[in-house]
Scaffold this active site. Structure first.
Site, mmCIF file in Angstrom:
data_model
loop_
_atom_site.group_PDB
_atom_site.id
_atom_site.type_symbol
_atom_site.label_atom_id
_atom_site.label_comp_id
_atom_site.label_asym_id
_atom_site.label_seq_id
_atom_site.Cartn_x
_atom_site.Cartn_y
_atom_site.Cartn_z
ATOM 1 N N GLN A 55 2.172 4.403 6.526
ATOM 2 C CA GLN A 55 1.110 4.852 7.432
ATOM 3 C C GLN A 55 -0.283 4.624 6.829
ATOM 4 O O GLN A 55 -1.202 5.407 7.040
ATOM 5 C CB GLN A 55 1.322 6.320 7.810
ATOM 6 C CG GLN A 55 2.437 6.519 8.803
ATOM 7 C CD GLN A 55 2.199 5.790 10.126
ATOM 8 O OE1 GLN A 55 1.060 5.590 10.554
ATOM 9 N NE2 GLN A 55 3.268 5.367 10.778
ATOM 10 N N SER A 56 -0.446 3.535 6.111
ATOM 11 C CA SER A 56 -1.732 3.257 5.476
ATOM 12 C C SER A 56 -2.805 2.892 6.505
ATOM 13 O O SER A 56 -2.634 1.944 7.287
ATOM 14 C CB SER A 56 -1.566 2.101 4.494
ATOM 15 O OG SER A 56 -2.828 1.599 4.101
ATOM 16 N N ASN A 57 -3.913 3.599 6.463
ATOM 17 C CA ASN A 57 -5.074 3.233 7.286
ATOM 18 C C ASN A 57 -5.745 1.992 6.726
ATOM 19 O O ASN A 57 -6.312 1.192 7.467
ATOM 20 C CB ASN A 57 -6.082 4.383 7.297
ATOM 21 C CG ASN A 57 -5.475 5.662 7.821
ATOM 22 O OD1 ASN A 57 -5.080 5.728 8.981
ATOM 23 N ND2 ASN A 57 -5.379 6.680 6.973
ATOM 24 N N VAL A 60 -4.261 -0.576 5.304
ATOM 25 C CA VAL A 60 -3.506 -1.757 5.739
ATOM 26 C C VAL A 60 -3.867 -2.106 7.189
ATOM 27 O O VAL A 60 -4.094 -3.272 7.521
ATOM 28 C CB VAL A 60 -1.984 -1.494 5.581
ATOM 29 C CG1 VAL A 60 -1.166 -2.470 6.396
ATOM 30 C CG2 VAL A 60 -1.598 -1.571 4.094
#
Ligand SMILES: *Cc1c(COP(=O)(O)O)cnc(C)c1O
Length: 333
Positions: free
Chosen positions: A75-77, A79
């Site tokens: 859930q990386s913002n 990325v």
């Protein structure tokens, strides 16, 4: 050196607004709280990585890169914003996703940020927690070169001296807004993760002669490790900016008491903070970063650790897309 001397590509909607939070301030009954709206940087719903990517992508373009390689949690913002920036600049994007959470639900694995990564057509590679990402990124870079492309690796969170320049720029912007809006602050509060934001803020403030303290609320690793991360990057960034020595370890203050069971794991205080900001101010905060940082700031206010006559500015670093990945675990009663 001046910030304008570094390669940079425009990606963000700037300046982001600087706004008071009167209903939250009244509810808490302590200092006046303001928010710097870096959730409004615009790229693919925005967030703090966009300011950093203006410099990372600027350097990638200067090096003739065809393919961006980066890493983050599922859930990386970071990325998500990198995948969007690559599309906007006509580059390919190879993403390494780390499964940092044990037993993630279907929403966590498929909705929120990762849904948008897929929408942007990034190539996703999944790895277990703790894999050797430097080696994995180097090997994907070799494959890109073997295909005749030019790879450019952006570290997790774009947190190196290049990306951190984005938050040196944020300080310049904020100080100008303080002038224009005739307001000044006694304290800066931010989430502190891969550290580029916190380090960039500290360098930006000290390089411009401000002694405003910055409180970083940790969201992942234990206190000493987080302090080292921020200090090392701040010193590196200050040198890169041509202002070596402007920032010292004493400038870096981190509190890691609000992490709970671990990175990306919900806490009651985070849940309360996210619901409170939604219902007092109509603002969206996120479960992984800003919700925990807010929980820390709220606790400081309740414990009287900020003087009631002070003004505080909280950096809203974005992340609301992550709410959809946590829709089945948040308590909205
Ligand atoms: C990445 C991120 C942070 C932390 O910023 P770092 O520069 O990694 O310390 C905070 N909030 C959100 C929403 C983020 O995506």
């Amino acid at each position: 050196m001046l910030l304008s001397d570094f390669p940079r590509v425009p990606l963000a909607h700037l300046p982001t607004p600087l706004e008071p939070l009167p209903r939250l301030s009244e509810h808490l009954g302590g200092p006046e709280i303001w928010v710097k709206r870096d959730d409004c940087t615009g790229l693919a719903t925005g967030g703090n990585k966009t300011r950093k990517l203006e410099f990372s992508m600027g350097q990638a373009l200067e090096e003739g890169a065809t393919t961006i390689i980066t890493v983050g949690a599922v859930q990386s913002n970071h990325v998500r914003q990198t995948a969007a920036a690559a599309c906007k600049l006509g580059m390919d994007c190879e993403i390494l996703l780390e499964h940092r959470i044990a037993d993630p639900g279907d929403l966590y694995r498929n909705s929120g940020n990762v849904l948008l990564d897929r929408l942007f057509g990034a190539t996703l590679h999944e790895y277990p927690k703790g894999a050797d990402f430097d080696a994995a990124m180097a090997s994907i870079a070799d494959e890109v070169s073997a295909r005749g492309g030019v790879p450019y690796i952006i570290p997790g969170g774009a947190s190196n001296k290049v990306g951190a320049l984005g938050y040196v720029g944020c300080v310049e912007e904020l100080l100008q807004q303080c002038d224009e809006q005739d307001v000044s602050f006694d304290h800066f509060v931010t989430a502190s993760g891969s550290a580029g934001t916190h380090a960039g803020l500290a360098v930006g403030l000290r390089a411009s002669g401000s002694d405003m303290p910055v409180l970083g609320i940790g969201v992942g690793v234990p206190h000493d490790e987080q302090v080292k991360r921020v200090v090392d990057l701040a010193i590196d960034t200050a040198g890169y900016l041509g202002k070596p020595g402007c920032v010292t370890p004493d400038d870096i203050v981190v509190d890691c008491s609000y992490i709970g069971p671990g990175y990306g794991q919900p806490t009651d205080a985070m849940n309360e903070a996210v619901v409170l900001l939604a219902r007092t101010e109509g603002l969206l905060f996120d479960p992984v970063y800003t919700g925990k940082a807010l929980a820390g700031m709220i606790d400081y206010v309740r414990k009287g650790r900020f003087d009631s006559s002070q003004k505080i500015v909280f950096l809203h670093t974005g992340g609301a897309v992550g709410l959809f990945a946590y829709g089945d675990v948040l308590d909205l009663e």
